[in-house]
Every structure is written in structure tokens, then in C-alpha cells.
Design an enzyme around this catalytic site. Structure first.
Site, short mmCIF file in Angstrom:
data_model
loop_
_atom_site.label_atom_id
_atom_site.label_comp_id
_atom_site.label_asym_id
_atom_site.label_seq_id
_atom_site.Cartn_x
_atom_site.Cartn_y
_atom_site.Cartn_z
CE LYS A 38 -0.40 0.10 5.04
NZ LYS A 38 -1.31 0.22 6.19
NE ARG A 131 -6.30 0.81 10.78
CZ ARG A 131 -5.05 0.69 10.36
NH1 ARG A 131 -4.21 1.72 10.45
NH2 ARG A 131 -4.61 -0.46 9.88
CE1 TYR A 260 13.83 31.98 2.37
CE2 TYR A 260 13.75 29.60 2.14
CZ TYR A 260 13.62 30.86 1.59
OH TYR A 260 13.30 30.99 0.26
CG MET A 308 9.63 23.74 -2.03
SD MET A 308 8.48 24.82 -2.89
CE MET A 308 7.56 25.52 -1.51
#
Length: 365
Positions: A38, A131, A260, A308
Site C-alpha cells: 500500500k 480501526r 532561512y 523547499m
């Protein structure tokens, strides 16, 4: 014109993955296997991983939803997808029509699949996860309902472990509850034992616990070379190596700001800019945590904040470092579990959040 190479890529070693699977099977005494793929095979590539692992003849591929099962079907993968968890009403017609195996988590699901049948399904038991699935006191009602469902052939029973890597006492109790429930169900339904699947153990469960009833294991994380229990890590080989390249090397004076937030340098520094960031899935939370990357066989500390698209590392102690040189973010040398710990998260999240901007490169050995 030649195509430029990627700035960041993940090298996936399928032979390592197959070795990890063989270890899981051997450790579990040769039980049958559901290979859990998955979430894009934990970031490794859903279809590519399934195609590579079919040669190991798993009984099921564990997927999260009908969409993942459909991708396997369209790629010609023959191993049956098993839907891990409750299904949405809109998914069930396709699941039944394609012959995929759902787990029945509620009476409503049972009734719906019965109308859509014939369908082969497993009964989900809730032994502590909370669950989905039938609680111990609900099992009798579920069995009575199943006996009247002519459209459903029950072919297995399963449950899930919430703390096998954290709470041994609770997990041992959970195994006992599950085994007792299974023994009662087998006595009442008397299914065909040779084809009936009984499963509870995820990676941590199969590494450290024993069940007297199960005949199928569900390894996930350990297939990708990461042990949820550190004492077993030496038996596994990481299957993903995350790499990037040096794009720029520059000399910066002591006291100069980096990235930053202006982290101030504590010494005159040779700083290398690397072409990866949180836009590629390399966590921003690794900033200022003593994180290191591997360049030329040596660990180099991360400087300042992850941005980023880029990070900056200290390469002052390297003999040399040039633009285009490879850097390893995690793999055999720096385990993804180390990265996860520094980021305050878990290896599962680190692997699955590597974005599509990172090219996957596959090898069979």
C-alpha cells in the site's frame, strides 16, 4: 540534445527486498505471505514493486483501497489484491466484480457484499486496534449473519496489532485473544483449512511473537529493509537509497548566515548546496537536529533550515567537493530510521512522503 540528470533520485534494490522477504518467511517458519505494498509500496513504486515481487509467489498483495488494486489489475499483476481495512460503498461493486479480497469490518459491509456476490472475503476482528472489525462480543452475531450470506465465501480471518513495537505485554494478550477467537470460529464454521488464511502479524508481530493459529504473515516495513525492532536490523537490507547532487560549493566566513532564519556559522566554512528539499519529501523537521548526509564516504552536517528545493551542508572537512557530486540522504550508510528519529516521526512516514519529483531508479540486484 541530451536529457539532464535529476537533482534527486531514489535507487530501489529489488534483490534486497526479496532477501528481506525470504528472511521474514524463514523467521515465521515458512508461513504464507501477504506482501504489503500500500501507499505506493511505501514510496518504492506500487506497480514496479508488485511486478518484482510476484516471483516470490505471495498469496496476496496488501493494498489500501480499490484504486491501488485497480492499478495492479491494469498492469497485469496476477496476485490477488487484499483490501486492508473497511471499504467504501462505492468501491464494493468493483471489488466483487474483479475478484479482489475485502475484509469484512461491519454488518453493513457484509450485507452489501452478499448482494454483490459471489465474493471471497476475510472476517476482520478488532482485538485492540479500534480501526474496524468485530469486537470479541460481536463475533457470534457476525458468524450467524455470515451463515445466511450465500453470496460470501469466507476464506480468512485477520486482525491488526497497534503496539507490537511498543508494548509487549498488551501484544501478547492480543495474540491470546485472537487465537481464542479464531479457534472458536474454526470450530463453528469448519472451513477448508488448506485454503483458509489466518493472519495477525505485521513486521514487528512476526519478528517477536508467536501465534498458535496463524498461517499467513503481513510484512510491510521490514520488506523495505527497516526493522520496527532495532535488534533485528542487522538481518535486513535497506531497499531505498535517497540521493541528490551538489549544485554549488562556496566559502563562507564565520558569522555568515545560512538559509532561512539565518543560522550563523561558527567557523569559516566550505558550504555545499544540495538539490533536495521538503518539496521532494526531505523533511523540514530535520533542520537544526544534528542531521547529516553522506558525501565521499563521510558524514557532513546539515547547516540551517531545510528549504523547499535545497539544503546546505558543511563540507569543510572533506578533501574536496565539487558541483555534480553525489550525496546520500539515507540508505545503507544512514538508515531511514535515524532520519525519522531526528525528524520526530517514523520511518513509514519518511518513505511514503518522498514525492514524485524524485525519480525512482530500479535494479534487480
Amino acid at each position: 540534445m541530451t536529457e539532464s540528470p535529476p537533482r534527486a533520485w531514489a535507487e530501489i534494490n529489488f534483490e534486497a527486498m526479496r532477501q528481506n522477504l525470504r528472511f521474514a518467511k524463514q523467521h515465521a517458519g515458512g508461513k504464507e505471505v501477504m506482501v504489503v505494498i500500500k501507499a505506493g509500496a511505501y514510496g518504492h513504486g506500487l506497480v514496479e514493486t508488485a511486478q518484482a515481487m510476484e516471483s516470490e509467489k505471495p498469496k496476496f498483495f496488501g493494498v489500501a483501497n480499490a484504486g491501488e488494486a485497480r492499478r495492479l489489475f491494469k498492469a497485469g499483476v496476477e496476485t490477488t489484491p487484499y483490501i486492508l481495512g473497511a471499504t467504501l460503498p462505492a468501491e464494493r461493486e468493483e471489488i466483487a466484480a474483479r475478484g479482489w479480497t475485502p475484509c469484512l469490518c461491519s454488518l453493513e459491509e457484509m450485507e452489501h457484499f452478499n448482494r454483490l456476490g459471489p465474493v471471497k472475503a476475510h472476517l476482520a476482528l478488532d482485538t485492540g486496534m479500534g480501526r474496524g472489525g468485530f469486537l470479541p462480543h460481536q463475533v457470534a452475531e457476525a458468524l450467524e449473519k455470515l451463515k445466511r450470506c450465500e453470496g460470501i465465501e469466507l476464506t480468512g480471518i485477520g486482525s491488526h496489532l497497534p503496539v507490537a513495537d511498543e508494548d509487549p505485554d498488551f501484544t501478547r494478550e492480543q495474540f491470546e485473544i485472537f487465537d481464542e477467537l479464531v479457534e472458536g470460529i474454526l470450530e463453528e464454521l469448519k472451513p477448508e483449512q488448506e485454503t483458509f488464511s489466518i493472519h495477525l502479524s505485521n513486521s514487528a508481530g512476526l519478528l517477536d511473537y508467536e501465534s498458535r493459529t496463524t498461517n499467513l504473515i503481513r510484512p510491510g516495513l521490514m520488506l523495505y529493509g527497516v526493522s520496527p525492532l532495532s535488534e533485528h536490523q542487522e538481518n535486513l537490507k535497506p531497499t531505498m537509497t535517497l540521493k541528490t547532487r551538489v549544485s554549488l560549493v562556496q566559502e563562507l566566513p564565520k558569522g555568515h548566515g545560512v538559509s532561512y532564519g539565518r543560522t550563523l556559522l561558527q567557523r569559516d566554512t566550505r558550504a555545499a548546496v544540495l538539490g533536495i528539499g521538503y518539496g521532494d519529501g526531505y523533511p523540514r523537521a530535520l533542520s537544526d537536529k544534528g542531521t547529516e548526509v553522506m558525501i565521499a564516504g563521510k558524514r557532513c552536517p546539515l547547516l540551517g533550515r531545510v528549504t523547499m528545493d535545497q539544503i546546505i551542508v558543511d563540507v569543510t572537512d572533506l578533501d574536496q567537493c565539487e558541483s555534480g557530486e553525489e550525496a546520500i540522504l539515507f540508505g545503507q550508510e544512514i538508515l531511514v530510521s535515524e532520519i525519522a528519529k531526528k525528524a520526530g516521526t517514523i520511518p513509514w512516514e519518511i518513505l511514503t512522503q518522498i514525492t514524485t519529483r524524485v525519480e525512482r531508479r530500479y535494479s534487480q540486484g
